[in-house]
Design a protein around this motif. Structure first.
Motif, mmCIF file in Angstrom:
data_model
loop_
_atom_site.group_PDB
_atom_site.id
_atom_site.type_symbol
_atom_site.label_atom_id
_atom_site.label_comp_id
_atom_site.label_asym_id
_atom_site.label_seq_id
_atom_site.Cartn_x
_atom_site.Cartn_y
_atom_site.Cartn_z
ATOM 1 N N LEU A 147 0.864 -1.175 0.000
ATOM 2 C CA LEU A 147 0.000 0.000 0.000
ATOM 3 C C LEU A 147 0.898 1.221 0.000
ATOM 4 N N LEU A 148 0.820 1.992 -1.071
ATOM 5 C CA LEU A 148 1.809 3.045 -1.290
ATOM 6 C C LEU A 148 1.140 4.357 -1.673
ATOM 7 N N ARG A 149 1.822 5.447 -1.336
ATOM 8 C CA ARG A 149 1.452 6.737 -1.890
ATOM 9 C C ARG A 149 1.930 6.799 -3.340
ATOM 10 N N LEU A 150 1.122 7.355 -4.203
ATOM 11 C CA LEU A 150 1.474 7.463 -5.620
ATOM 12 C C LEU A 150 1.958 8.883 -5.929
ATOM 13 N N PRO A 151 2.838 9.071 -6.872
ATOM 14 C CA PRO A 151 3.548 7.992 -7.566
ATOM 15 C C PRO A 151 4.718 7.489 -6.730
ATOM 16 N N PHE A 152 5.195 6.277 -7.017
ATOM 17 C CA PHE A 152 6.395 5.786 -6.332
ATOM 18 C C PHE A 152 7.416 5.370 -7.393
ATOM 19 N N PRO A 153 8.692 5.328 -7.029
ATOM 20 C CA PRO A 153 9.728 5.025 -8.025
ATOM 21 C C PRO A 153 9.553 3.616 -8.604
ATOM 22 N N GLY A 154 9.649 3.505 -9.904
ATOM 23 C CA GLY A 154 9.511 2.201 -10.544
ATOM 24 C C GLY A 154 8.065 1.780 -10.712
ATOM 25 N N TYR A 158 5.178 -2.199 -12.064
ATOM 26 C CA TYR A 158 4.240 -2.954 -11.234
ATOM 27 C C TYR A 158 2.813 -2.701 -11.675
ATOM 28 N N ARG A 159 1.909 -3.513 -11.160
ATOM 29 C CA ARG A 159 0.482 -3.236 -11.331
ATOM 30 C C ARG A 159 0.036 -2.356 -10.181
ATOM 31 N N VAL A 160 -0.806 -1.407 -10.460
ATOM 32 C CA VAL A 160 -1.284 -0.503 -9.418
ATOM 33 C C VAL A 160 -2.771 -0.266 -9.592
ATOM 34 N N GLU A 161 -3.515 -0.320 -8.483
ATOM 35 C CA GLU A 161 -4.901 0.163 -8.477
ATOM 36 C C GLU A 161 -4.969 1.334 -7.502
ATOM 37 N N VAL A 162 -5.546 2.449 -7.967
ATOM 38 C CA VAL A 162 -5.688 3.604 -7.089
ATOM 39 C C VAL A 162 -6.845 3.351 -6.138
ATOM 40 N N VAL A 258 2.362 19.096 17.830
ATOM 41 C CA VAL A 258 2.278 19.059 16.372
ATOM 42 C C VAL A 258 0.875 19.478 15.951
ATOM 43 N N SER A 259 0.800 20.406 14.991
ATOM 44 C CA SER A 259 -0.498 20.879 14.508
ATOM 45 C C SER A 259 -0.659 20.598 13.026
ATOM 46 N N TYR A 260 -1.886 20.289 12.652
ATOM 47 C CA TYR A 260 -2.193 20.045 11.246
ATOM 48 C C TYR A 260 -3.094 21.156 10.734
ATOM 49 N N VAL A 261 -2.733 21.755 9.601
ATOM 50 C CA VAL A 261 -3.519 22.856 9.047
ATOM 51 C C VAL A 261 -3.757 22.608 7.564
ATOM 52 N N PRO A 262 -4.990 22.600 7.114
ATOM 53 C CA PRO A 262 -5.254 22.431 5.678
ATOM 54 C C PRO A 262 -4.510 23.475 4.882
ATOM 55 N N VAL A 263 -4.081 23.109 3.690
ATOM 56 C CA VAL A 263 -3.254 24.018 2.913
ATOM 57 C C VAL A 263 -3.755 24.049 1.467
ATOM 58 N N ASP A 264 -3.836 25.249 0.913
ATOM 59 C CA ASP A 264 -4.203 25.408 -0.493
ATOM 60 C C ASP A 264 -2.947 25.490 -1.341
ATOM 61 N N GLY A 265 -3.086 25.142 -2.595
ATOM 62 C CA GLY A 265 -1.981 25.356 -3.512
ATOM 63 C C GLY A 265 -1.077 24.158 -3.722
ATOM 64 N N VAL A 266 -1.438 23.017 -3.170
ATOM 65 C CA VAL A 266 -0.703 21.793 -3.502
ATOM 66 C C VAL A 266 -1.722 20.731 -3.928
ATOM 67 N N ALA A 267 -1.303 19.893 -4.841
ATOM 68 C CA ALA A 267 -2.209 18.871 -5.375
ATOM 69 C C ALA A 267 -2.513 17.830 -4.305
ATOM 70 N N PRO A 268 -3.674 17.191 -4.421
ATOM 71 C CA PRO A 268 -3.987 16.128 -3.454
ATOM 72 C C PRO A 268 -3.090 14.909 -3.686
ATOM 73 N N THR A 269 -3.190 13.940 -2.801
ATOM 74 C CA THR A 269 -2.327 12.759 -2.872
ATOM 75 C C THR A 269 -3.180 11.498 -2.922
ATOM 76 N N SER A 270 -2.675 10.487 -3.625
ATOM 77 C CA SER A 270 -3.420 9.241 -3.793
ATOM 78 C C SER A 270 -2.683 8.080 -3.146
ATOM 79 N N VAL A 271 -3.489 7.095 -2.768
ATOM 80 C CA VAL A 271 -2.944 5.842 -2.249
ATOM 81 C C VAL A 271 -3.331 4.750 -3.225
ATOM 82 N N GLY A 272 -2.404 3.833 -3.482
ATOM 83 C CA GLY A 272 -2.708 2.711 -4.356
ATOM 84 C C GLY A 272 -2.240 1.410 -3.738
ATOM 85 N N VAL A 273 -2.763 0.322 -4.275
ATOM 86 C CA VAL A 273 -2.230 -0.996 -3.924
ATOM 87 C C VAL A 273 -1.423 -1.464 -5.131
ATOM 88 N N ALA A 274 -0.230 -1.955 -4.865
ATOM 89 C CA ALA A 274 0.658 -2.360 -5.958
ATOM 90 C C ALA A 274 1.078 -3.803 -5.774
#
Lengths: 311, 311
Positions: A147-154, A158-162, A258-274
């Motif tokens: 289970l990986l964040r996309l994209p990953f090296p290589g 592999y086969r990947v499903e988002v 540690v604080s988490y703050v939503p941020v604008d201006g960066v693309a969202p991130t995906s998780v896939g199974v490879a």
DNA sequence: CGACATCCATGCCGTCAGGTTATGGATGCA
DNA sequence: TGCATCCATAACCTGACGGCATGGATGTCG
């Protein structure tokens, strides 16, 4: 007469880098050791592989011939290792799944639960990988799926499903001036030092620094390099810098300081199974992928969610 | 994490033999050393490869998976080595040709002369191989082409052009009762001890003992085992036994104490030139093959001989 | 022109992998 | 019960291999 694949890996590294010193540090050996390995390989083959010069190591004709064949050899070795380990796990009725810290987060439990219903006789072994191991063991056959964040090296090999996509948020020390904000823009972080993954992870490292969302004249400042979630959180809490993370990290890695703050201006991130193409026909791996799709299709809330269409 | 191809060769030997002790002697190492190698490979892969039992070593499931992949790996390594060495010779403007003792005999000089005219800038390096090396170095990339008696082990994996065919003759100590005969029948030699090639050469060894021309109840007696022409001639001259040889050997290996007598009842023998499929497009190797065909086409007698039909 | 940086080669030394011989334990077989 | 076969283990030894420190060659820059 026996050419060790270790020598071929060294050779490949030197051929790529064109430079003994850099190849040596990439391979985590000293430069003299690498000098000797190359010498040994040359003697074994009875051929001069490189022309040494001030500028570095340049391939000779025979060197190019070997460089052309080396990927085949290393791929064959890797395939053999991968398939053997996979067969071993199949025999032990174990499916081993690698994941990067904060990859699937809450979805993970649903996936494992669903898979447990499909394959009651099988045990799922979850392996957390450090960020310096960006395929979480898929590359060396340590795991059957990851289970990986996309994209990953290589990724292409592999086969990947988002599985799911989520916003990225900023992670800040609670003492930081921006930590109390409800929302901020990535531009406000351009001059902050960032906590990065090891530079050997290349695109992965860059992705979480969001280098693509920065102007060329504002290069990222690295406050610290970490390889594990706890190191990473400590570094942030200690004020060494800030970072980006998937939104779910706010739930999974909440902690004092540690604080988490939503941020604008960066693309969202995906998780896939490879998984490896060699496992395309492996029914256990297929079932695991089905469980992944099913679990995220149901939504993170679990059994109360309504079934959605899976492939 | 690095699987040495030497370990894979050991593994393959044990898998084939199903027996550590025999595999060990085939690999010229001690049995405990092989035990350790297999253990090491198992630990490296994190998998049990064999089930040990009284009867020997039997492959497990993962073991079978590895055994299925091992030939690919070893073939890839061998190809890489062969092509690299070949490229090295090409760069040095050398064509290396292996030959088994008494392979092409007088044709050899004609071949080299013809090739010298075609490729003035190239040097031909002739390498005589012992009988225990039945491809004369082709298998391990030591040579670009080889002049061999047919058939030879692994013949199917190479390209071969048949060059000439000649009778086989008996080689006897001059003191032998049959040495004065003008001609004899192979049956007369059934009970004689033979001087053989090392048994590791398998079919090659059998071929020169003409086991196919013997009844099953008259197994061949081995008088001595030799690996080189001079050993072989000495053994015959010393009366340890008799042997078969190509007719041209009578001219090339005439010496006191050894007699050559034509023999009926054994098939004739052929000589071929062999090269690796990877060199099909190699212009130098192609020219060498052309020179071979040309030289034998002209006939062994040289310019005075009349052209005969080649294969 | 000399100090410096870069890059590969070499010498020396310590460690451990891997080989050998000898031996032990398990197990069929005569 | 003794023997043969087969693999594992123990003890020992050699040498391969890696690390450190250093040297030599060669551009570069002040």
């Amino acid at each position: 007469m026996d050419v060790d694949s270790r020598l071929l890996r060294s050779f490949a590294a030197v051929a790529e880098e064109g430079n003994l010193t850099r190849a040596a540090e990439r391979l985590y050996v000293s430069q003299p050791a690498l000098t000797k390995q190359i010498k040994q390989l040359e003697q074994l083959l009875g051929v001069r592989l490189f022309t040494r010069s001030r500028a570095g190591m340049a391939l000779t004709g025979p060197g190019r011939a070997l460089a052309a064949r080396t990927p085949d050899v290393l791929a064959a070795v890797d395939t053999a290792v991968r398939e053997t380990r996979s067969a071993g796990r199949a025999e032990a009725r174990v499916l081993r799944v690698g994941f990067l810290a904060s990859a699937a987060n809450e979805a993970t439990q649903d996936i494992v639960a669903d898979f447990g219903r499909r394959r009651p006789g099988l045990r799922v072994e979850l392996r957390q990988a450090a960020w310096s191991n960006p395929t979480a063991g898929l590359a060396d056959g340590e795991v059957d799926a990851a289970l990986l964040r996309l994209p990953f090296p290589g990724q292409d090999t592999y086969r990947v499903e988002v599985l799911l996509t989520e916003e990225r948020v900023a992670v800040l020390p609670s003492t930081h001036a921006l930590a109390g904000r409800a929302r901020l823009d990535f531009r406000e972080l351009w001059d902050e030092p960032f906590i990065a993954a090891p530079p050997t992870t290349g695109p992965f490292c860059d992705y979480w620094l969001a280098v693509e969302a920065r102007p060329a004249d504002r290069p990222v400042k690295i406050g610290a390099v970490t390889d594990q979630p706890d190191e990473w959180l400590s570094a942030i809490a200690n004020g060494y810098g800030v970072a980006l993370a998937p939104a779910s990290a706010a739930r999974f890695y909440a902690r004092p300081g540690v604080s988490y703050v939503p941020v604008d201006g960066v693309a969202p991130t995906s998780v896939g199974v490879a998984w490896a193409p060699a496992d395309d026909e492996n029914p256990v791996v297929r079932d695991f992928v089905r469980s992944c799709l099913r679990a995220v299709g149901e939504g993170p809330a679990g059994p109360t969610g309504s079934p959605t269409t899976g492939p």
